[in-house]
Design a protein around this motif. Sequence first.
Motif, PDB file in Angstrom:
ATOM      1  N   LEU A   1      -9.148  -3.423   0.526  1.00  0.00           N
ATOM      2  CA  LEU A   1      -8.010  -4.356   0.497  1.00  0.00           C
ATOM      3  C   LEU A   1      -8.174  -5.416   1.585  1.00  0.00           C
ATOM      4  O   LEU A   1      -7.923  -6.609   1.356  1.00  0.00           O
ATOM      5  CB  LEU A   1      -6.705  -3.567   0.684  1.00  0.00           C
ATOM      6  CG  LEU A   1      -5.416  -4.365   0.692  1.00  0.00           C
ATOM      7  CD1 LEU A   1      -5.217  -5.130  -0.616  1.00  0.00           C
ATOM      8  CD2 LEU A   1      -4.217  -3.431   0.950  1.00  0.00           C
TER       9      LEU A   1
ATOM     10  N   MET B   1      -4.486   0.917   9.754  1.00  0.00           N
ATOM     11  CA  MET B   1      -4.629  -0.314   8.965  1.00  0.00           C
ATOM     12  C   MET B   1      -5.269  -1.417   9.806  1.00  0.00           C
ATOM     13  O   MET B   1      -6.124  -2.166   9.321  1.00  0.00           O
ATOM     14  CB  MET B   1      -3.260  -0.756   8.442  1.00  0.00           C
ATOM     15  CG  MET B   1      -2.698   0.157   7.371  1.00  0.00           C
ATOM     16  SD  MET B   1      -3.717   0.203   5.860  1.00  0.00           S
ATOM     17  CE  MET B   1      -3.124  -1.286   5.036  1.00  0.00           C
TER      18      MET B   1
ATOM     19  N   MET C   1      -7.973   7.397   3.204  1.00  0.00           N
ATOM     20  CA  MET C   1      -7.372   6.066   3.034  1.00  0.00           C
ATOM     21  C   MET C   1      -8.297   4.946   3.466  1.00  0.00           C
ATOM     22  O   MET C   1      -8.258   3.847   2.911  1.00  0.00           O
ATOM     23  CB  MET C   1      -6.069   5.973   3.846  1.00  0.00           C
ATOM     24  CG  MET C   1      -4.913   6.728   3.234  1.00  0.00           C
ATOM     25  SD  MET C   1      -3.330   6.241   3.975  1.00  0.00           S
ATOM     26  CE  MET C   1      -3.514   6.962   5.603  1.00  0.00           C
ATOM     27  N   ARG C   2      -9.110   5.216   4.490  1.00  0.00           N
ATOM     28  CA  ARG C   2      -9.832   4.114   5.125  1.00  0.00           C
ATOM     29  C   ARG C   2     -10.656   3.277   4.134  1.00  0.00           C
ATOM     30  O   ARG C   2     -10.503   2.050   4.119  1.00  0.00           O
ATOM     31  CB  ARG C   2     -10.671   4.650   6.304  1.00  0.00           C
ATOM     32  CG  ARG C   2     -11.205   3.532   7.183  1.00  0.00           C
ATOM     33  CD  ARG C   2     -11.796   4.053   8.484  1.00  0.00           C
ATOM     34  NE  ARG C   2     -10.793   4.251   9.507  1.00  0.00           N
ATOM     35  CZ  ARG C   2     -10.582   5.408  10.144  1.00  0.00           C
ATOM     36  NH1 ARG C   2     -11.291   6.470   9.827  1.00  0.00           N
ATOM     37  NH2 ARG C   2      -9.659   5.477  11.076  1.00  0.00           N
TER      38      ARG C   2
ATOM     39  N   MET D   1      -8.360   1.159   1.897  1.00  0.00           N
ATOM     40  CA  MET D   1      -7.690   0.068   2.590  1.00  0.00           C
ATOM     41  C   MET D   1      -8.686  -0.990   3.094  1.00  0.00           C
ATOM     42  O   MET D   1      -8.358  -2.165   3.196  1.00  0.00           O
ATOM     43  CB  MET D   1      -6.838   0.619   3.742  1.00  0.00           C
ATOM     44  CG  MET D   1      -5.740   1.585   3.286  1.00  0.00           C
ATOM     45  SD  MET D   1      -4.657   0.885   1.970  1.00  0.00           S
ATOM     46  CE  MET D   1      -3.835   2.391   1.374  1.00  0.00           C
ATOM     47  N   LYS D   2      -9.912  -0.531   3.368  1.00  0.00           N
ATOM     48  CA  LYS D   2     -10.960  -1.487   3.768  1.00  0.00           C
ATOM     49  C   LYS D   2     -11.239  -2.452   2.615  1.00  0.00           C
ATOM     50  O   LYS D   2     -11.417  -3.660   2.819  1.00  0.00           O
ATOM     51  CB  LYS D   2     -12.228  -0.696   4.138  1.00  0.00           C
ATOM     52  CG  LYS D   2     -13.435  -1.546   4.492  1.00  0.00           C
ATOM     53  CD  LYS D   2     -13.208  -2.280   5.806  1.00  0.00           C
ATOM     54  CE  LYS D   2     -14.477  -2.905   6.377  1.00  0.00           C
ATOM     55  NZ  LYS D   2     -15.020  -3.957   5.522  1.00  0.00           N
TER      56      LYS D   2
ATOM     57  N   TYR E   1      -0.318  -1.923  -4.703  1.00  0.00           N
ATOM     58  CA  TYR E   1      -1.784  -1.927  -4.638  1.00  0.00           C
ATOM     59  C   TYR E   1      -2.337  -0.606  -5.160  1.00  0.00           C
ATOM     60  O   TYR E   1      -3.320  -0.586  -5.896  1.00  0.00           O
ATOM     61  CB  TYR E   1      -2.205  -2.148  -3.181  1.00  0.00           C
ATOM     62  CG  TYR E   1      -3.672  -1.964  -2.896  1.00  0.00           C
ATOM     63  CD1 TYR E   1      -4.635  -2.774  -3.497  1.00  0.00           C
ATOM     64  CD2 TYR E   1      -4.109  -0.990  -1.991  1.00  0.00           C
ATOM     65  CE1 TYR E   1      -5.986  -2.615  -3.222  1.00  0.00           C
ATOM     66  CE2 TYR E   1      -5.458  -0.829  -1.696  1.00  0.00           C
ATOM     67  CZ  TYR E   1      -6.393  -1.638  -2.319  1.00  0.00           C
ATOM     68  OH  TYR E   1      -7.731  -1.486  -2.037  1.00  0.00           O
TER      69      TYR E   1
ATOM     70  N   GLN F   1       0.826  -1.207   0.000  1.00  0.00           N
ATOM     71  CA  GLN F   1       0.000   0.000   0.000  1.00  0.00           C
ATOM     72  C   GLN F   1       0.866   1.267   0.000  1.00  0.00           C
ATOM     73  O   GLN F   1       1.929   1.298   0.596  1.00  0.00           O
ATOM     74  CB  GLN F   1      -0.897   0.028   1.247  1.00  0.00           C
ATOM     75  CG  GLN F   1      -1.555  -1.290   1.557  1.00  0.00           C
ATOM     76  CD  GLN F   1      -0.775  -2.082   2.597  1.00  0.00           C
ATOM     77  OE1 GLN F   1      -0.406  -1.537   3.616  1.00  0.00           O
ATOM     78  NE2 GLN F   1      -0.531  -3.373   2.361  1.00  0.00           N
TER      79      GLN F   1
ATOM     80  N   GLN G   1      -6.263  -9.158   2.471  1.00  0.00           N
ATOM     81  CA  GLN G   1      -4.904  -8.670   2.739  1.00  0.00           C
ATOM     82  C   GLN G   1      -4.514  -8.961   4.190  1.00  0.00           C
ATOM     83  O   GLN G   1      -5.313  -8.798   5.109  1.00  0.00           O
ATOM     84  CB  GLN G   1      -4.844  -7.155   2.481  1.00  0.00           C
ATOM     85  CG  GLN G   1      -3.515  -6.493   2.841  1.00  0.00           C
ATOM     86  CD  GLN G   1      -2.396  -6.739   1.838  1.00  0.00           C
ATOM     87  OE1 GLN G   1      -2.642  -7.262   0.741  1.00  0.00           O
ATOM     88  NE2 GLN G   1      -1.183  -6.407   2.203  1.00  0.00           N
TER      89      GLN G   1
ATOM     90  N   PRO H   1       0.315   4.988   1.269  1.00  0.00           N
ATOM     91  CA  PRO H   1      -0.452   6.110   1.845  1.00  0.00           C
ATOM     92  C   PRO H   1      -0.086   7.433   1.173  1.00  0.00           C
ATOM     93  O   PRO H   1      -0.875   8.376   1.189  1.00  0.00           O
ATOM     94  CB  PRO H   1      -0.029   6.117   3.320  1.00  0.00           C
ATOM     95  CG  PRO H   1       1.199   5.274   3.409  1.00  0.00           C
ATOM     96  CD  PRO H   1       1.212   4.349   2.230  1.00  0.00           C
TER      97      PRO H   1
ATOM     98  N   TRP I   1      -0.161   4.934  11.171  1.00  0.00           N
ATOM     99  CA  TRP I   1      -0.408   4.119   9.977  1.00  0.00           C
ATOM    100  C   TRP I   1      -0.828   2.712  10.376  1.00  0.00           C
ATOM    101  O   TRP I   1      -1.853   2.190   9.909  1.00  0.00           O
ATOM    102  CB  TRP I   1       0.864   4.122   9.124  1.00  0.00           C
ATOM    103  CG  TRP I   1       0.919   3.119   8.005  1.00  0.00           C
ATOM    104  CD1 TRP I   1       1.849   2.130   7.848  1.00  0.00           C
ATOM    105  CD2 TRP I   1       0.060   3.024   6.860  1.00  0.00           C
ATOM    106  NE1 TRP I   1       1.636   1.436   6.704  1.00  0.00           N
ATOM    107  CE2 TRP I   1       0.531   1.951   6.069  1.00  0.00           C
ATOM    108  CE3 TRP I   1      -1.058   3.731   6.429  1.00  0.00           C
ATOM    109  CZ2 TRP I   1      -0.065   1.568   4.872  1.00  0.00           C
ATOM    110  CZ3 TRP I   1      -1.671   3.345   5.241  1.00  0.00           C
ATOM    111  CH2 TRP I   1      -1.178   2.285   4.481  1.00  0.00           C
TER     112      TRP I   1
ATOM    113  N   ILE J   1       0.597  -5.201   6.449  1.00  0.00           N
ATOM    114  CA  ILE J   1       0.727  -3.745   6.414  1.00  0.00           C
ATOM    115  C   ILE J   1       2.115  -3.424   5.858  1.00  0.00           C
ATOM    116  O   ILE J   1       3.113  -3.946   6.347  1.00  0.00           O
ATOM    117  CB  ILE J   1       0.581  -3.140   7.828  1.00  0.00           C
ATOM    118  CG1 ILE J   1      -0.755  -3.526   8.452  1.00  0.00           C
ATOM    119  CG2 ILE J   1       0.792  -1.632   7.796  1.00  0.00           C
ATOM    120  CD1 ILE J   1      -0.849  -3.215   9.952  1.00  0.00           C
TER     121      ILE J   1
END
Lengths: 599, 599
Positions: A272, A325, A265-266, A269-270, A502, A243, A277, A245, A321, A280
């Motif tokens: 993912l 995650m 980001m949330r 990344m959710k 990603y 990932q 996944q 950021p 971070w 991190i």
Amino acid sequence: MKRITTLLLSCLVSTGPLLAQQGVTQCGTPTGQAPFPIQSYKELPDPVAPSEKEWAAVKAPQVQWGNTDTRYAKHAVPVIQSQKSITLEGWRGEKLHAQAVVWTGTDLKGLNYSLSEFKNSKGDVLPADAFSGGFVRYVMTDELNKDGRGGCGYRPDHSIYDSLLVADPIDHLLTSMPMEAKSTQAIWINCQVPQTVSPGVYRGTVEVKDGDNRLSTLKMDIKVSSRVLPAPSQWAFHLDLWQSPFAVARYYQVPLWSQAHIDAMRPVMKMLADAGQKIITASIMHKPWNGQTYDYFESMVTWTKKVNGTWAFDYDVFDKWVEMMMSVGIDKQINCYSMVPWKLSFQYFDQATNSMQYVKTAPGEKAYEEMWVAMLKSFSKHLREKGWFDICTIAMDERPMEVMQKTLQVIRKADPEFKVSLAGNFHKELEADIYDYCIPIGASYPAEVLARRAQNNLPTTYYTCCTEAFPNTFTFSDPAEAAWMSYYSAKDHLDGYLRWAYNSWPKEPLLDSRFEAWAGGDTYLVYPGARSSIRFEKLIEGVQAHEKITILRKEFTDKKNKTGFKKLEKMLSTFNLRDFPEVPAAETVNKANKILNSL
Amino acid sequence: MKRITTLLLSCLVSTGPLLAQQGVTQCGTPTGQAPFPIQSYKELPDPVAPSEKEWAAVKAPQVQWGNTDTRYAKHAVPVIQSQKSITLEGWRGEKLHAQAVVWTGTDLKGLNYSLSEFKNSKGDVLPADAFSGGFVRYVMTDELNKDGRGGCGYRPDHSIYDSLLVADPIDHLLTSMPMEAKSTQAIWINCQVPQTVSPGVYRGTVEVKDGDNRLSTLKMDIKVSSRVLPAPSQWAFHLDLWQSPFAVARYYQVPLWSQAHIDAMRPVMKMLADAGQKIITASIMHKPWNGQTYDYFESMVTWTKKVNGTWAFDYDVFDKWVEMMMSVGIDKQINCYSMVPWKLSFQYFDQATNSMQYVKTAPGEKAYEEMWVAMLKSFSKHLREKGWFDICTIAMDERPMEVMQKTLQVIRKADPEFKVSLAGNFHKELEADIYDYCIPIGASYPAEVLARRAQNNLPTTYYTCCTEAFPNTFTFSDPAEAAWMSYYSAKDHLDGYLRWAYNSWPKEPLLDSRFEAWAGGDTYLVYPGARSSIRFEKLIEGVQAHEKITILRKEFTDKKNKTGFKKLEKMLSTFNLRDFPEVPAAETVNKANKILNSL
């Protein structure tokens, strides 16, 4: 194909998140819209005009089910059989998908679609929120290297490559879409089958309209087996998509690590986490990959050289971070890059000169050992305080053997209990030291190593990057290749799959998937606005297949079901790299999928 | 005079201490020697050749006493009366000086000199270490602006200015010096009369030789009065020459704030302490003067913006600097620059982006107040812990009135007890808020303000900078002007003198006193290797005179000695700016000095 030389969006060299933080926008796009759109956006014009001849017969809008292995071209009449009804099949807990295709000889003002209730014979209903998807959007891409051998290397002159508008992003943010005459538009539909529904066939329809004007109603049956796929967080599959950021901060034009950045980001990344996944990606120094992406990776650890010559480290960013995650469900492992960056130059804040300074030093040198032992001792202490030490690895990319060995010595000197991960070639000299080992999909682990690693629960995986012509996840790759890879991983009894990017977005990822290096789409799988893609949904299909295979293997072993086992392994034996590109990935995958669902 | 256009040492733009720290040397010098010499060095060639006619009569080497008001030119036969004997006169504790001159028609291999014992009639001896000095070296300079009005402004084209090799550095590190035929060389001799010796006349000699070959023996009598000048640390004189630790680091090629840097600075700063310096110059932010000097001033306070948005401050560098300066005896005041820098841009280390960032904000703005209130509150706490709060001032240069007023509001909000200093014009609106006030030598304080400030023990001074054609301390200024200024300060009942640059060295200060801006020597008074200069010794002469005047005024007041008082004030009344340049500073100063010594 027609060559379009002026569309590559590269009016500025990479500037990264720092500019973004200062609210500096970059030069505009050829579409005339503001840069970095999130909610809605205009695609780049199609370099290929529709053929009048081809479209002559098409008048009224047409609607049919397509398949999910095809990127339907915008300018072309889809080559498609008349199909108004399909059946999807899968386990409870599985995410299934379908693709409908609309093409029209006349302008449509507002293409839209709606799903009916999906009910089984007993009257059980799939909840509405089980369904997702959206309009499949078109993005610019290029092609493999001219020799057909992968997509590596810098591409300073994009004019030598085809420019091709391909279907990839799945835009869930639009409820209606205009269509020009003589164009094609696909609709992607996902069904996340709840783990708790009754097995059986759930029947429903997709109604496709232009404004209020119904164009067609497609039937969809969802056949749910009694088997249950666990939630993604429970999957054994070791999915490691790195990932960035930093790309999110720049694209969303929000200050790095601000609440706005976290909020942006949330959802990305959710999505993912929902793909399974486990890892991190953390950058513990400045530019672990020498800034090769549009937005370079900045250190999440603050390195300070105090005026008295000692090192000080601060983990505020790293913690922020990792905690973000973990909050979206990615909490099994933290891979920390890199003690052996691609350029052996280590940046720090130098208190004496009040400036950023660099040390150029290499494993084996005194300065290297001094700084990294200080860092790792401090880091180990911090990780143990946080309770993260056991899930953290010091992560390396392939470096020369001697360099990696010297690096390991420094790690061991700082804290012998540190786990280490490596994405690179297989080295028998190092293997015993590597907790999480990942080699290129074309390479192989010795059988005894694989067996021992499995016994010791050591993650052991394959990766793809720009090297592979097939299978791959470029924006022009056949979508089924993204699923194929995980079957292949299962065939070789590996734990999962790694890809280095990603969301290392190029400048305008929604418009143009090309970058100054590598083939289009190499640097990302998903799009801003937490938009999924055909590639990403097919990758999830493969991950699910791998997980299903793992579950079945265990069951067949436990129950001594030799027949089942044989069917499974026979199915897996059809996955062979040498078959590319003659045998389309879709053919192998779809056959395999049917077998899998029959077991 | 002849114009030399190619000698200016400016092959690189200002690079500052960062390069120095990395051991990068800059381009060579026209003398062919390595850059940044410390122990011994070759001067630049004299742009003016000796006149054959003028030198025709000079054969054997000549030695005579000169005066200390003349910079004897290298290429010229000195215009000098035959004088083999002189008398210096002063108080116990005073530093006196003399200048001998050697000129020769033939080459000398190794000019050297030695001092005899200096004894009074009772057999008391001045200790050998009371004497210092050295060969007067030659350095390149230019001249005033073409209109004769000061030396301000940038000088991108040095070819329009005279290039002139002038006598200024006093080189105490050489014991012997070769001389070319048809050249002149001066020898500077200081006598620091101990405070504890008996009054009386101490007689001795200076023997001048070429190798072992005696050229001449000069007589020197030192007439010591019964009066005692206190040690420089006890002087009331408020001497404020701004120091640059950054120039020292770069010139000595040592890492900033390393032990080597401290070791290099100590003798340079000790020399300043011995001149009566009271103030430590501290830079509390990045580039308070926008990097106007060859080596810019870096922040001695580490400003960090944490990822959570709060400010953090670290004083390790500040403390190291202040403690070093205090250790050499400069410990009465710390002036901290600047809340209102010349460019309203504030640099800090940004933890989120792991980079140096700038805030552009001005007094009166929210961001300005937020950052400076945070800083000053933290700083106040730190200073109080260190016991330095009462001697610290927040220091400003002249800024627009409104800006300074808004700045004061922020200071008061953070800690109303902070002292404030200002070097700028006189503003009645601000005066009550300024602890240490310094105005240009051509300006004046209202009489009632001066009286009140004196009563409240508030330091109140004059400064000179590039503005003044006379008096000044350019390398081409008449040396006596450096002394004149302090008499003038005494005349106006001020406490002392400020100059903005004690050692903001240009690239090669030993060779070339010119800079890209301002007239030659504007940026420094002393030389690398802790070499003094004619200017600096004359400045000390003036500081001592001011101190003597202060002592005598007090005595005459206490003892109601109206005659003494009248003589003193009459003497001071001869110091008038309007007399420049018609009346040479030396004439006024020397007369005044005689009167002073007679009181």
